[in-house]
Design a protein around this motif. Structure first.
Motif, PDB file in Angstrom:
ATOM      1  N   ARG A 152      35.490  57.201  63.713  1.00 14.00           N
ATOM      2  CA  ARG A 152      36.906  57.101  64.097  1.00 14.00           C
ATOM      3  C   ARG A 152      37.470  58.464  64.491  1.00 14.00           C
ATOM      4  N   VAL A 153      37.261  59.448  63.633  1.00 11.52           N
ATOM      5  CA  VAL A 153      37.918  60.748  63.833  1.00 11.52           C
ATOM      6  C   VAL A 153      37.299  61.504  64.993  1.00 11.52           C
ATOM      7  N   SER A 154      35.990  61.453  65.128  1.00 12.59           N
ATOM      8  CA  SER A 154      35.347  62.186  66.224  1.00 12.59           C
ATOM      9  C   SER A 154      35.786  61.651  67.576  1.00 12.59           C
ATOM     10  N   ARG A 155      36.003  60.351  67.660  1.00 12.99           N
ATOM     11  CA  ARG A 155      36.477  59.778  68.923  1.00 12.99           C
ATOM     12  C   ARG A 155      37.971  59.970  69.115  1.00 12.99           C
ATOM     13  N   GLY A 156      38.680  60.184  68.033  1.00 12.27           N
ATOM     14  CA  GLY A 156      40.112  60.414  68.144  1.00 12.27           C
ATOM     15  C   GLY A 156      40.489  61.853  68.440  1.00 12.27           C
ATOM     16  N   LEU A 157      39.617  62.793  68.125  1.00 15.36           N
ATOM     17  CA  LEU A 157      39.918  64.205  68.364  1.00 15.36           C
ATOM     18  C   LEU A 157      39.860  64.516  69.859  1.00 15.36           C
ATOM     19  N   ARG A 158      40.897  65.164  70.372  1.00 17.66           N
ATOM     20  CA  ARG A 158      40.982  65.499  71.805  1.00 17.66           C
ATOM     21  C   ARG A 158      40.498  66.925  72.028  1.00 17.66           C
ATOM     22  N   PHE A 159      39.188  67.084  71.866  1.00 18.33           N
ATOM     23  CA  PHE A 159      38.563  68.396  72.023  1.00 18.33           C
ATOM     24  C   PHE A 159      37.214  68.226  72.718  1.00 18.33           C
ATOM     25  N   GLY A 160      36.791  69.257  73.401  1.00 17.47           N
ATOM     26  CA  GLY A 160      35.529  69.193  74.127  1.00 17.47           C
ATOM     27  C   GLY A 160      34.314  69.195  73.230  1.00 17.47           C
ATOM     28  N   GLU A 161      34.471  69.655  71.993  1.00 16.34           N
ATOM     29  CA  GLU A 161      33.364  69.709  71.049  1.00 16.34           C
ATOM     30  C   GLU A 161      33.837  69.248  69.679  1.00 16.34           C
ATOM     31  N   VAL A 162      33.033  68.415  69.034  1.00 21.51           N
ATOM     32  CA  VAL A 162      33.306  67.983  67.663  1.00 21.51           C
ATOM     33  C   VAL A 162      32.069  68.310  66.825  1.00 21.51           C
ATOM     34  N   GLN A 163      32.251  69.150  65.832  1.00 25.29           N
ATOM     35  CA  GLN A 163      31.167  69.541  64.942  1.00 25.29           C
ATOM     36  C   GLN A 163      31.336  68.784  63.622  1.00 25.29           C
ATOM     37  N   VAL A 164      30.319  68.023  63.239  1.00 26.09           N
ATOM     38  CA  VAL A 164      30.400  67.182  62.052  1.00 26.09           C
ATOM     39  C   VAL A 164      29.445  67.717  60.979  1.00 26.09           C
ATOM     40  N   ASN A 165      30.027  68.128  59.845  1.00 29.53           N
ATOM     41  CA  ASN A 165      29.240  68.610  58.702  1.00 29.53           C
ATOM     42  C   ASN A 165      28.255  69.710  59.089  1.00 29.53           C
ATOM     43  N   GLY A 166      28.708  70.623  59.911  1.00 28.95           N
ATOM     44  CA  GLY A 166      27.862  71.739  60.319  1.00 28.95           C
ATOM     45  C   GLY A 166      28.444  72.414  61.538  1.00 28.95           C
TER      46      GLY A 166
END
Length: 498
Positions: free
Chosen positions: A423-437
């Motif tokens: 949900r959150v990664s698709r909702g964030l309006r940024f070119g890069e999403v870093q998850v747990n790292g």
């Protein structure tokens, strides 16, 4: 290699009528002197790059690759000299200088390999079967590249590798704050005998060099790592002709730490990025949103880490964080912190200039909590060693706050919950999403949206900026000729029939 560095134009190391002293932010001392470019030198570099268009774009790809690898091998051989130049001009601890030099090595290596598969023609389907269609790529032309000072050689590598691989002659303008390492690359280009005009390196006054470069009709593409204000200036002057743009313009990265997050991991990433290079990193978390249930624990861990940071400029293994780039940066960050405190934020540690025997522009590792959306430090890119903590209770509210910015480069999520990550990664309006790292490398695309830029550095996606697609269609049946006239119908004599 001499401490007095010359411009690299048209395959030659050249002097100019002026020189410029480079000051170490760690000590305030002169660490080198460069030939200072101006309009004349920039025009010469542009002319050299334009002349190289007669041969470099049509040079067989394997020959281009050979030149790239020759230059790479010289960078490897002179790695310590290059690292020392970065340490001197940027004030970086020795351990951090490796990333800069590796950036050039990795770029030349990666793009020398990647260009082979990228240039293979792509077949396009033909609906009526009358044509065989191919998509091929050719260099866009001369490139003008503007580099930021925070990673002098990594930023250069981001531009050098794809330009050389694509066959684009390039004029590079390193920051006047950190030009020494780039000038050393020019020396290495001269040493390997790189064909004239393929690479040109000129540092100088922003108006004289930068405006001349961006305002010229010679470049087909302008690329920048820098600020939005500089980007707008480049694009305004670049309107002298139709050009491509590839720009990485910094960010206002959010980090979302949920109540189920691995706090040790989250603290490692946040603190590591905030205090590395004194926080002068475009992807570093600018606003750290922490769930109320874990906010006190998380904050305490960050404060403990901040208090343990060793500040200074010394031998390997003796310091953790170097200085800000100059006094102006120090004053700006001090102003952001003071404004936040005046508006209600709580200062937990740091907040001002750090005393040092070196006499440089050091700022204390700083932690603020209760930061709010109306504060400048929430709205502006800090670019310094300040952790700004915002507490939240609701996921939707945290996501809305994270997106409350014109910037759109990097973002971070800390939670093991797969549904929440989705949900959150698709909702964030940024070119890069870093998850747990945190993952960066020359093989990874790096780019932003909104006011954080256009195009990409790194990966094969960067080659799309330096190469123009061209469709070639081969007629293979009679239907390929839509202008062929049909044979006239036979005229029948009606009287004869009767």
């Amino acid at each position: 290699m001499s401490n007095v560095k010359r411009l690299y134009i048209g395959g030659e190391l050249v002097e100019s009528g002026e020189t410029h002293d480079v000051i170490s932010p760690a000590t305030g001392e002169v660490v080198g002197t460069i030939a200072w470019g101006g309009e004349k030198e920039t025009l010469a570099a542009l002319a050299a790059a334009q002349a190289a268009l007669d041969s470099w774009p049509t040079t067989p790809v394997e020959e281009r690759i050979s030149w790239m690898l020759k230059l790479r091998d010289e960078v490897v051989a002179h790695a310590d000299e290059l690292r020392q130049a970065v340490a001197d001009e940027a004030g970086k601890p020795w351990e951090e200088t490796a990333e800069d030099v590796d950036g050039v090595i990795d770029s030349l290596t990666y793009y020398a390999d990647e260009i082979r598969s990228f240039l293979a023609p792509t077949e396009l389907p033909d609906l009526d079967g009358s044509y065989r269609n191919e998509m091929i790529y050719e260099p866009v032309g001369v490139v003008g590249a503007f580099l930021a000072w925070n990673f002098p050689l990594l930023n250069l590598g981001y531009k050098l590798g794809p330009a050389m691989a694509a066959g684009c002659p390039i004029v590079i303008k390193p920051s006047s704050k950190t030009p020494l390492s780039a000038y050393l690359i020019g020396e290495l280009c001269a040493k390997v005998g790189l064909p004239a005009g393929i690479v040109n390196i000129v540092s100088g006054d922003n108006a004289a060099v930068g405006d001349t470069l961006s305002g010229s009709t010679i470049p087909s593409m302008l690329t920048l790592i820098g600020s939005g204000s500089v980007a707008r200036r480049i694009m305004e002057r670049g309107a002298s002709s139709i050009k491509r743009y590839s720009m990485e313009l910094g960010g206002n990265a959010p980090a979302l730490v949920f109540d189920d997050a691995d706090l040790d991991l989250a603290v490692d990433i946040v603190v590591g990025l905030k205090f590395k290079n004194a926080g002068q990193i475009c992807v570093t978390p600018n606003r750290v949103f922490v769930h109320a249930d874990v906010a006190d624990k998380f904050t305490g861990m960050v404060v403990e880490r901040a208090n343990a940071v060793r500040i200074g400029f010394g031998p390997e293994g003796t310091v953790d964080m170097g200085p800000l780039i100059d006094g102006s940066a120090l004053g700006r960050i001090k102003g952001l912190v003071d404004d936040a405190v005046a508006d209600g934020a709580e200062l937990l540690v740091g907040g001002g200039r750090a005393e040092s025997e070196d006499g440089g522009t050091y700022f204390q590792p700083t932690v603020l909590r209760d930061v709010t959306a109306d504060m400048r430090i929430y709205k502006e890119e800090i670019f310094g060693p300040v952790v700004s903590i915002v507490t939240f209770e609701d996921e939707a509210d945290a996501l809305a706050q994270a997106n409350n910015t014109d910037a759109g480069l990097s973002s971070f999520i800390f939670t093991p919950d797969a549904d929440r990550i989705n949900r959150v990664s698709r909702g964030l309006r940024f070119g890069e999403v870093q998850v747990n790292g945190v993952k960066y490398g020359m093989d990874m695309p790096h780019g932003g949206i909104k006011q954080s830029g256009l195009g990409h550095d790194g990966s094969r996606y960067a080659l799309h900026d330096y190469l123009a697609p061209k469709r070639v269609s081969y007629g293979i049946t009679e239907a390929a000729n839509p202008f062929k006239k049909s044979a006239p119908a036979e005229v029948v004599d009606a009287a004869a029939i009767n």
